[in-house]
Design an enzyme around this catalytic site. Structure first.
Site, PDB file in Angstrom:
ATOM      1  CG  ASN A 245      -1.734   1.233   1.363  1.00  0.00           C
ATOM      2  OD1 ASN A 245      -1.833   2.019   0.413  1.00  0.00           O
ATOM      3  ND2 ASN A 245      -2.334   1.443   2.538  1.00  0.00           N
ATOM      4  CD1 TRP A 246       3.614   0.937  -2.749  1.00  0.00           C
ATOM      5  CD2 TRP A 246       3.619   1.980  -4.725  1.00  0.00           C
ATOM      6  NE1 TRP A 246       4.301   0.150  -3.635  1.00  0.00           N
ATOM      7  CE2 TRP A 246       4.315   0.766  -4.857  1.00  0.00           C
ATOM      8  CE3 TRP A 246       3.481   2.813  -5.849  1.00  0.00           C
ATOM      9  CZ2 TRP A 246       4.882   0.355  -6.077  1.00  0.00           C
ATOM     10  CZ3 TRP A 246       4.040   2.412  -7.055  1.00  0.00           C
ATOM     11  CH2 TRP A 246       4.736   1.188  -7.159  1.00  0.00           C
ATOM     12  CE  LYS A 247      -0.205   3.544   4.598  1.00  0.00           C
ATOM     13  NZ  LYS A 247      -0.262   3.726   6.034  1.00  0.00           N
TER      14      LYS A 247
ATOM     15  CG  HIS B 136      -5.999   2.140   4.998  1.00  0.00           C
ATOM     16  ND1 HIS B 136      -5.597   3.139   5.851  1.00  0.00           N
ATOM     17  CD2 HIS B 136      -4.972   1.264   4.932  1.00  0.00           C
ATOM     18  CE1 HIS B 136      -4.370   2.874   6.273  1.00  0.00           C
ATOM     19  NE2 HIS B 136      -3.970   1.733   5.733  1.00  0.00           N
TER      20      HIS B 136
ATOM     21  CD  GLU C 203      -3.038   5.856   6.456  1.00  0.00           C
ATOM     22  OE1 GLU C 203      -2.968   5.846   5.209  1.00  0.00           O
ATOM     23  OE2 GLU C 203      -2.142   5.400   7.187  1.00  0.00           O
TER      24      GLU C 203
ATOM     25  CD  GLU D 157      -3.908  -2.158   7.384  1.00  0.00           C
ATOM     26  OE1 GLU D 157      -2.746  -2.313   7.022  1.00  0.00           O
ATOM     27  OE2 GLU D 157      -4.571  -1.150   7.091  1.00  0.00           O
TER      28      GLU D 157
ATOM     29  N   GLY E 205       2.064   2.485  10.911  1.00  0.00           N
ATOM     30  CA  GLY E 205       3.090   3.525  10.854  1.00  0.00           C
ATOM     31  C   GLY E 205       3.747   3.835  12.187  1.00  0.00           C
TER      32      GLY E 205
ATOM     33  CB  SER F  77       4.517  -1.467  12.307  1.00  0.00           C
ATOM     34  OG  SER F  77       4.169  -0.121  12.564  1.00  0.00           O
TER      35      SER F  77
ATOM     36  N   GLY G 209       2.744  -0.950   4.341  1.00  0.00           N
ATOM     37  CA  GLY G 209       2.768   0.455   3.956  1.00  0.00           C
ATOM     38  C   GLY G 209       4.198   0.919   3.718  1.00  0.00           C
ATOM     39  N   GLY G 210       4.769   1.570   4.730  1.00  0.00           N
ATOM     40  CA  GLY G 210       6.097   2.188   4.590  1.00  0.00           C
ATOM     41  C   GLY G 210       7.159   1.295   3.972  1.00  0.00           C
TER      42      GLY G 210
HETATM   43  P1  PGA Z   1       2.574   0.641   7.651  1.00  0.00           P
HETATM   44  O1  PGA Z   1       1.137   0.866   6.959  1.00  0.00           O
HETATM   45  O2  PGA Z   1       3.110  -0.667   7.149  1.00  0.00           O
HETATM   46  O3  PGA Z   1       3.386   1.810   7.213  1.00  0.00           O
HETATM   47  O4  PGA Z   1       2.334   0.604   9.130  1.00  0.00           O
HETATM   48  C1  PGA Z   1       0.264  -0.208   6.790  1.00  0.00           C
HETATM   49  C2  PGA Z   1      -1.037   0.271   6.223  1.00  0.00           C
HETATM   50  O5  PGA Z   1      -1.458   1.388   6.509  1.00  0.00           O
HETATM   51  O6  PGA Z   1      -1.679  -0.450   5.450  1.00  0.00           O
END
Ligand code: PGA
Length: 269
Positions: free
Chosen positions: A31-33, A118, A120, A189, A195, A231, A252-253
Site C-alpha cells: 500500500n504505497w498510500k 483503510h 486513514e 490492521e 506507521g 508496521s 505500507g512504509g
Molecule cells: P505501515 O502501513 O506498514 O506503514 O504501518 C500499513 C497500512 O497502513 O496499510
C-alpha cells in the site's frame, strides 16, 4: 522466438496462480498510500516483476499505487503474476462525484484488487462502515477483489474491546451474500500499529485472525484469506507470516523501498 516462448510461459504461470486460489497462498500487498512518483512507480514495478520470477507460485504480490500509476503498471505487469490494486473506490459506478474514481474505471485501468475501509480513509475522509460495505459490494460487482480493512484503536484494545470492535466492523462492512460467491480478502490492521513501529504479539495476531476467519467462514460458507497490516517490515515479517491463520500482509512504509519489500516477500513461508 525464445522471447515469445518465455512470454507464453509467463502468461501460463500467471494464469495458474489466478485459478488455483487456495488458503495455502500468501498475499503480500503493497500500500504505497499517497507516496512516490512516476520514477519510483517504475522502479518498484520493475523490481516486483523480477522478484516474482523467483518466488514460489503460492506467493501473490499485489501493488496498490496511487491511482494515476495503475494503468502503466498494469501494462508493464501484463505477463507477470504481480497484480495491481487501487487504494479506494467510490460507492457508485458513475455520476457527479468530482474527483472520485469508480470500481469499473479502476478495473478498466488494470486494477484487480481494491483496498476499502483503510483506517486513514475512515479517519481523514469520514468513511463509515456503511460506505465500506457499499464500496466492497460495488468492487465485487465490478470484478475487483476487495481488501476490506478492519482494526481497533489503542484505546479500544486497552479497554479489552478489540475483538468486539473488530466483530462489529465485520458485521457492518462485509457483504456476506456477495462474498459467499466471490473472493474477498480481509485485512486486520490495528490502527495503533499503522506507521507506529509497534505491533501486537504474534499470539494476539493469530488469535484475532482465527476469530475473523471463523466469522467469515460461518457467514459466507467459505474460507477467506485474512492478512495482517501495521508496521510490517523486513525484520518482523517472517514471524508474522509464519503465525497460524495469517494468510499474508499489507505493507505500507516498507513497501516503498524495493529492498525491504523484497525481503518481506522472501521471508514468506
Ligand atoms: P505501515 O502501513 O506498514 O506503514 O504501518 C500499513 C497500512 O497502513 O496499510
Amino acid at each position: 522466438m525464445l522471447e515469445i516462448v518465455k512470454t507464453l510461459l509467463d502468461v501460463l504461470g500467471s494464469a495458474k496462480r489466478w485459478v488455483c486460489w487456495s488458503m495455502k497462498n500468501k498475499v503480500i500487498v503493497a500500500n504505497w498510500k499517497m507516496n512516490g512518483s512516476q520514477a519510483l512507480a517504475r522502479e518498484l514495478t520493475a523490481s516486483a516483476f523480477q522478484l516474482a520470477k523467483t518466488l514460489p507460485a503460492h506467493i501473490q504480490l499485489i501493488l496498490c499505487p496511487p491511482a494515476v500509476y495503475i494503468y502503466e503498471m498494469a501494462q508493464a505487469l501484463k505477463s507477470s503474476p504481480v497484480a495491481v490494486g487501487a487504494q479506494n473506490c467510490h460507492t457508485q459506478i458513475s455520476g457527479a462525484f468530482t474527483g472520485e474514481l469508480s470500481a469499473s474505471q479502476l478495473g478498466e485501468a488494470g486494477a484487480k484488487y481494491v483496498i476499502v475501509g483503510h483506517s486513514e480513509r475512515r479517519k481523514y475522509f469520514g468513511e463509515t462502515n456503511a460506505d465500506v460495505l457499499n464500496k466492497a459490494k460495488i468492487a465485487i460487482t465490478q470484478q475487483l477483489i476487495p481488501i476490506i480493512c478492519v482494526g481497533e484503536s489503542l484505546e479500544e484494545r486497552q479497554q479489552g474491546n478489540a475483538q468486539a470492535v473488530v466483530q462489529a466492523q465485520l458485521e457492518a462492512c462485509v457483504p456476506v451474500e456477495l462474498a459467499s460467491q466471490s473472493q474477498i480478502i480481509l485485512a486486520y490492521e490495528p490502527i495503533w500499529a499503522i506507521g507506529s513501529g509497534q505491533i501486537p504479539s504474534v499470539a494476539e495476531i493469530a488469535s484475532m485472525h482465527q476469530k475473523i476467519g471463523e466469522w467469515l467462514f460461518a457467514n459466507t460458507g467459505r474460507p477467506m484469506p485474512v492478512i495482517y497490516g501495521g508496521s510490517v517490515n523486513a525484520e518482523n515479517a517472517r514471524e508474522i507470516l509464519k503465525a497460524a491463520h495469517v494468510h499474508g500482509v499489507l505493507v505500507g512504509g516498507a513497501s516503498l523501498k524495493a529492498e525491504s519489500f523484497e525481503a518481506i516477500a522472501r521471508a514468506t513461508p
